[in-house]
Design a protein around this motif. Structure first.
Motif, PDB file in Angstrom:
ATOM      1  N   ARG A 149       0.839  -1.201   0.000  1.00  0.00           N
ATOM      2  CA  ARG A 149       0.000   0.000   0.000  1.00  0.00           C
ATOM      3  C   ARG A 149       0.876   1.254   0.000  1.00  0.00           C
ATOM      4  O   ARG A 149       1.605   1.500   0.949  1.00  0.00           O
ATOM      5  CB  ARG A 149      -0.911   0.037   1.235  1.00  0.00           C
ATOM      6  N   GLN A 150       0.778   2.026  -1.051  1.00  0.00           N
ATOM      7  CA  GLN A 150       1.488   3.303  -1.090  1.00  0.00           C
ATOM      8  C   GLN A 150       0.705   4.335  -0.304  1.00  0.00           C
ATOM      9  O   GLN A 150      -0.475   4.577  -0.582  1.00  0.00           O
ATOM     10  CB  GLN A 150       1.687   3.777  -2.528  1.00  0.00           C
ATOM     11  N   MET A 151       1.345   4.961   0.658  1.00  0.00           N
ATOM     12  CA  MET A 151       0.682   5.951   1.487  1.00  0.00           C
ATOM     13  C   MET A 151       0.630   7.297   0.758  1.00  0.00           C
ATOM     14  O   MET A 151       1.506   7.627  -0.045  1.00  0.00           O
ATOM     15  CB  MET A 151       1.407   6.115   2.825  1.00  0.00           C
ATOM     16  N   LYS A 152      -0.396   8.083   1.052  1.00  0.00           N
ATOM     17  CA  LYS A 152      -0.515   9.407   0.465  1.00  0.00           C
ATOM     18  C   LYS A 152       0.617  10.307   0.956  1.00  0.00           C
ATOM     19  O   LYS A 152       1.174  10.093   2.029  1.00  0.00           O
ATOM     20  CB  LYS A 152      -1.877  10.007   0.820  1.00  0.00           C
ATOM     21  N   LYS A 153       0.909  11.318   0.139  1.00  0.00           N
ATOM     22  CA  LYS A 153       2.105  12.117   0.396  1.00  0.00           C
ATOM     23  C   LYS A 153       2.065  12.857   1.728  1.00  0.00           C
ATOM     24  O   LYS A 153       3.100  13.144   2.312  1.00  0.00           O
ATOM     25  CB  LYS A 153       2.322  13.128  -0.740  1.00  0.00           C
ATOM     26  N   GLN A 154       0.871  13.144   2.244  1.00  0.00           N
ATOM     27  CA  GLN A 154       0.795  13.878   3.509  1.00  0.00           C
ATOM     28  C   GLN A 154       0.991  12.963   4.720  1.00  0.00           C
ATOM     29  O   GLN A 154       1.103  13.442   5.842  1.00  0.00           O
ATOM     30  CB  GLN A 154      -0.541  14.620   3.626  1.00  0.00           C
ATOM     31  N   VAL A 155       1.005  11.649   4.495  1.00  0.00           N
ATOM     32  CA  VAL A 155       1.176  10.695   5.599  1.00  0.00           C
ATOM     33  C   VAL A 155       2.665  10.434   5.791  1.00  0.00           C
ATOM     34  O   VAL A 155       3.317   9.847   4.932  1.00  0.00           O
ATOM     35  CB  VAL A 155       0.429   9.377   5.309  1.00  0.00           C
ATOM     36  N   LYS A 156       3.204  10.872   6.898  1.00  0.00           N
ATOM     37  CA  LYS A 156       4.614  10.688   7.185  1.00  0.00           C
ATOM     38  C   LYS A 156       4.858   9.333   7.854  1.00  0.00           C
ATOM     39  O   LYS A 156       3.955   8.721   8.410  1.00  0.00           O
ATOM     40  CB  LYS A 156       5.128  11.815   8.086  1.00  0.00           C
ATOM     41  N   LYS A 157       6.102   8.904   7.791  1.00  0.00           N
ATOM     42  CA  LYS A 157       6.451   7.588   8.333  1.00  0.00           C
ATOM     43  C   LYS A 157       6.167   7.510   9.824  1.00  0.00           C
ATOM     44  O   LYS A 157       5.651   6.502  10.314  1.00  0.00           O
ATOM     45  CB  LYS A 157       7.927   7.294   8.062  1.00  0.00           C
ATOM     46  N   ALA A 158       6.492   8.562  10.565  1.00  0.00           N
ATOM     47  CA  ALA A 158       6.292   8.532  12.015  1.00  0.00           C
ATOM     48  C   ALA A 158       4.820   8.326  12.365  1.00  0.00           C
ATOM     49  O   ALA A 158       4.484   7.570  13.277  1.00  0.00           O
ATOM     50  CB  ALA A 158       6.812   9.822  12.644  1.00  0.00           C
ATOM     51  N   PHE A 169     -10.346  -2.148  16.406  1.00  0.00           N
ATOM     52  CA  PHE A 169      -9.373  -2.477  15.370  1.00  0.00           C
ATOM     53  C   PHE A 169      -9.876  -2.099  13.977  1.00  0.00           C
ATOM     54  O   PHE A 169      -9.128  -1.564  13.166  1.00  0.00           O
ATOM     55  CB  PHE A 169      -9.061  -3.977  15.415  1.00  0.00           C
ATOM     56  N   GLY A 170     -11.151  -2.360  13.711  1.00  0.00           N
ATOM     57  CA  GLY A 170     -11.698  -2.089  12.387  1.00  0.00           C
ATOM     58  C   GLY A 170     -11.613  -0.629  12.005  1.00  0.00           C
ATOM     59  O   GLY A 170     -11.290  -0.297  10.862  1.00  0.00           O
ATOM     60  N   ALA A 171     -11.885   0.258  12.945  1.00  0.00           N
ATOM     61  CA  ALA A 171     -11.837   1.691  12.662  1.00  0.00           C
ATOM     62  C   ALA A 171     -10.420   2.132  12.333  1.00  0.00           C
ATOM     63  O   ALA A 171     -10.201   2.919  11.403  1.00  0.00           O
ATOM     64  CB  ALA A 171     -12.377   2.475  13.850  1.00  0.00           C
ATOM     65  N   MET A 172      -9.450   1.623  13.087  1.00  0.00           N
ATOM     66  CA  MET A 172      -8.067   1.995  12.826  1.00  0.00           C
ATOM     67  C   MET A 172      -7.602   1.450  11.484  1.00  0.00           C
ATOM     68  O   MET A 172      -6.933   2.135  10.710  1.00  0.00           O
ATOM     69  CB  MET A 172      -7.166   1.465  13.944  1.00  0.00           C
ATOM     70  N   SER A 173      -7.989   0.224  11.161  1.00  0.00           N
ATOM     71  CA  SER A 173      -7.626  -0.367   9.875  1.00  0.00           C
ATOM     72  C   SER A 173      -8.243   0.417   8.729  1.00  0.00           C
ATOM     73  O   SER A 173      -7.597   0.655   7.704  1.00  0.00           O
ATOM     74  CB  SER A 173      -8.079  -1.829   9.828  1.00  0.00           C
ATOM     75  N   ALA A 174      -9.489   0.845   8.885  1.00  0.00           N
ATOM     76  CA  ALA A 174     -10.152   1.637   7.853  1.00  0.00           C
ATOM     77  C   ALA A 174      -9.440   2.976   7.660  1.00  0.00           C
ATOM     78  O   ALA A 174      -9.353   3.488   6.538  1.00  0.00           O
ATOM     79  CB  ALA A 174     -11.610   1.861   8.221  1.00  0.00           C
ATOM     80  N   GLY A 175      -8.935   3.548   8.748  1.00  0.00           N
ATOM     81  CA  GLY A 175      -8.198   4.802   8.651  1.00  0.00           C
ATOM     82  C   GLY A 175      -6.929   4.655   7.833  1.00  0.00           C
ATOM     83  O   GLY A 175      -6.577   5.538   7.044  1.00  0.00           O
ATOM     84  N   ILE A 176      -6.247   3.540   7.994  1.00  0.00           N
ATOM     85  CA  ILE A 176      -5.028   3.300   7.225  1.00  0.00           C
ATOM     86  C   ILE A 176      -5.357   3.129   5.745  1.00  0.00           C
ATOM     87  O   ILE A 176      -4.672   3.658   4.870  1.00  0.00           O
ATOM     88  CB  ILE A 176      -4.288   2.055   7.770  1.00  0.00           C
ATOM     89  N   VAL A 177      -6.431   2.383   5.454  1.00  0.00           N
ATOM     90  CA  VAL A 177      -6.835   2.195   4.059  1.00  0.00           C
ATOM     91  C   VAL A 177      -7.184   3.539   3.425  1.00  0.00           C
ATOM     92  O   VAL A 177      -6.858   3.803   2.260  1.00  0.00           O
ATOM     93  CB  VAL A 177      -8.015   1.217   3.965  1.00  0.00           C
ATOM     94  N   ALA A 178      -7.829   4.419   4.181  1.00  0.00           N
ATOM     95  CA  ALA A 178      -8.194   5.742   3.663  1.00  0.00           C
ATOM     96  C   ALA A 178      -6.964   6.587   3.363  1.00  0.00           C
ATOM     97  O   ALA A 178      -7.017   7.486   2.519  1.00  0.00           O
ATOM     98  CB  ALA A 178      -9.093   6.454   4.670  1.00  0.00           C
ATOM     99  N   ALA A 179      -5.860   6.308   4.065  1.00  0.00           N
ATOM    100  CA  ALA A 179      -4.628   7.066   3.848  1.00  0.00           C
ATOM    101  C   ALA A 179      -3.767   6.460   2.749  1.00  0.00           C
ATOM    102  O   ALA A 179      -2.654   6.907   2.502  1.00  0.00           O
ATOM    103  CB  ALA A 179      -3.819   7.123   5.149  1.00  0.00           C
ATOM    104  N   THR A 180      -4.310   5.466   2.065  1.00  0.00           N
ATOM    105  CA  THR A 180      -3.570   4.777   1.019  1.00  0.00           C
ATOM    106  C   THR A 180      -3.826   5.417  -0.337  1.00  0.00           C
ATOM    107  O   THR A 180      -4.966   5.727  -0.683  1.00  0.00           O
ATOM    108  CB  THR A 180      -3.981   3.287   0.973  1.00  0.00           C
ATOM    109  N   HIS A 181      -2.775   5.605  -1.094  1.00  0.00           N
ATOM    110  CA  HIS A 181      -2.893   6.171  -2.438  1.00  0.00           C
ATOM    111  C   HIS A 181      -3.238   5.094  -3.452  1.00  0.00           C
ATOM    112  O   HIS A 181      -4.115   5.264  -4.292  1.00  0.00           O
ATOM    113  CB  HIS A 181      -1.581   6.867  -2.817  1.00  0.00           C
ATOM    114  N   SER A 182      -2.546   3.967  -3.399  1.00  0.00           N
ATOM    115  CA  SER A 182      -2.806   2.844  -4.287  1.00  0.00           C
ATOM    116  C   SER A 182      -2.294   1.580  -3.616  1.00  0.00           C
ATOM    117  O   SER A 182      -1.532   1.637  -2.651  1.00  0.00           O
ATOM    118  CB  SER A 182      -2.125   3.045  -5.651  1.00  0.00           C
ATOM    119  N   SER A 183      -2.703   0.412  -4.125  1.00  0.00           N
ATOM    120  CA  SER A 183      -2.283  -0.840  -3.509  1.00  0.00           C
ATOM    121  C   SER A 183      -2.101  -1.911  -4.568  1.00  0.00           C
ATOM    122  O   SER A 183      -2.685  -1.836  -5.661  1.00  0.00           O
ATOM    123  CB  SER A 183      -3.294  -1.303  -2.458  1.00  0.00           C
ATOM    124  N   LEU A 184      -1.285  -2.900  -4.240  1.00  0.00           N
ATOM    125  CA  LEU A 184      -1.049  -4.042  -5.113  1.00  0.00           C
ATOM    126  C   LEU A 184      -0.932  -5.274  -4.230  1.00  0.00           C
ATOM    127  O   LEU A 184      -0.148  -5.290  -3.278  1.00  0.00           O
ATOM    128  CB  LEU A 184       0.238  -3.846  -5.923  1.00  0.00           C
TER     129      LEU A 184
END
Length: 233
Positions: A139-148, A165-180
């Motif tokens: 999952r490539q993270m969006k540019k505004q999402v920093k590593k920290a 857990f589901g809410a936090m996982s959904a938040g990460i998916v929302a911060a994703t630019h693209s995935s493979l």
């Protein structure tokens, strides 16, 4: 009168949470809980990898390789037409020069485009990997999402109760630019590229690149290889 020493009070170690999936291969220096690779409560291993897009040209080389293959196919097609039309080797040589010139122009354009994309992403490529016994997701993270910030998410996910857990996982998916994604059942080839901290996971219609810190490289590589039944020997 004999003296019997009093044993020290019992001090239990930190609780260890076990994954729901099958355990990873034995003897491969499994990363401990809380290290760079986080074992989350859904049984998936997750980690964040960040690299400079200008210092690590692995993505640039991948794009260049795709275009090189396309131009080679075009050259081969023109060469076959020249031979069938009895135009001779002179026509093939002329086509070769034309293809090389076009590829050179495209290489310059690719280099400029890559530099622009790198600048738009803050010169960094931040990616989240999710891996379990069945496969992995890049999952490539969006540019505004920093590593920290992303690492903070994983730390929380490793200790969250199931209800949140589901809410936090959904938040990460929302911060994703693209995935493979890669399904281990379909993987035909796994190539380690230690110089670039990269493991290439290739399957029909899916060529994935897994980035991992050098300290965890061997563990991740053995984990993937041991779960791909169709690997070419």
């Amino acid at each position: 009168m004999s003296y019997t020493p009093t044993p020290p009070p019992f001090q239990p170690g930190p609780p260890q949470w076990q994954p729901q999936m099958a355990p990873p291969p034995q003897g491969n220096n499994i990363p401990p809980y809380g290290s760079r690779i986080q074992l989350c409560q859904d049984g998936k291993y997750r980690w964040i990898y960040e690299f400079s897009m200008m210092k690590n040209p692995i993505i640039f080389f991948l794009v260049l390789k795709v275009f090189a293959i396309a131009f080679f196919v075009l050259w081969l097609f023109l060469a076959i037409l020249a031979l069938k039309g009895h135009d001779g080797w002179e026509a093939i040589w002329n086509n070769t020069k034309m293809i090389l010139i076009l590829f050179g122009v495209f290489a310059v354009l690719i280099c400029l485009s890559y530099t622009i994309v790198a600048a738009q992403n803050g010169w960094k490529y931040v990616v989240l990997f999710e891996m379990d016994d069945t496969g992995l997701i890049h999952r490539q993270m969006k540019k505004q999402v920093k590593k920290a910030k992303a690492l903070g998410w994983l730390t929380v996910m490793a200790g969250l109760a199931g209800g949140s857990f589901g809410a936090m996982s959904a938040g990460i998916v929302a911060a994703t630019h693209s995935s493979l994604s890669s399904d281990f059942k379909s993987v035909k080839n796994v190539k380690p590229k230690r110089r670039w901290n990269t493991i290439k996971v290739n399957a029909p219609f899916s060529n994935n690149q897994v980035y991992v810190e050098k300290e965890d490289f061997d563990w991740v590589y053995h984990y993937i290889v041991s779960r791909c039944p169709k690997l070419k020997k």
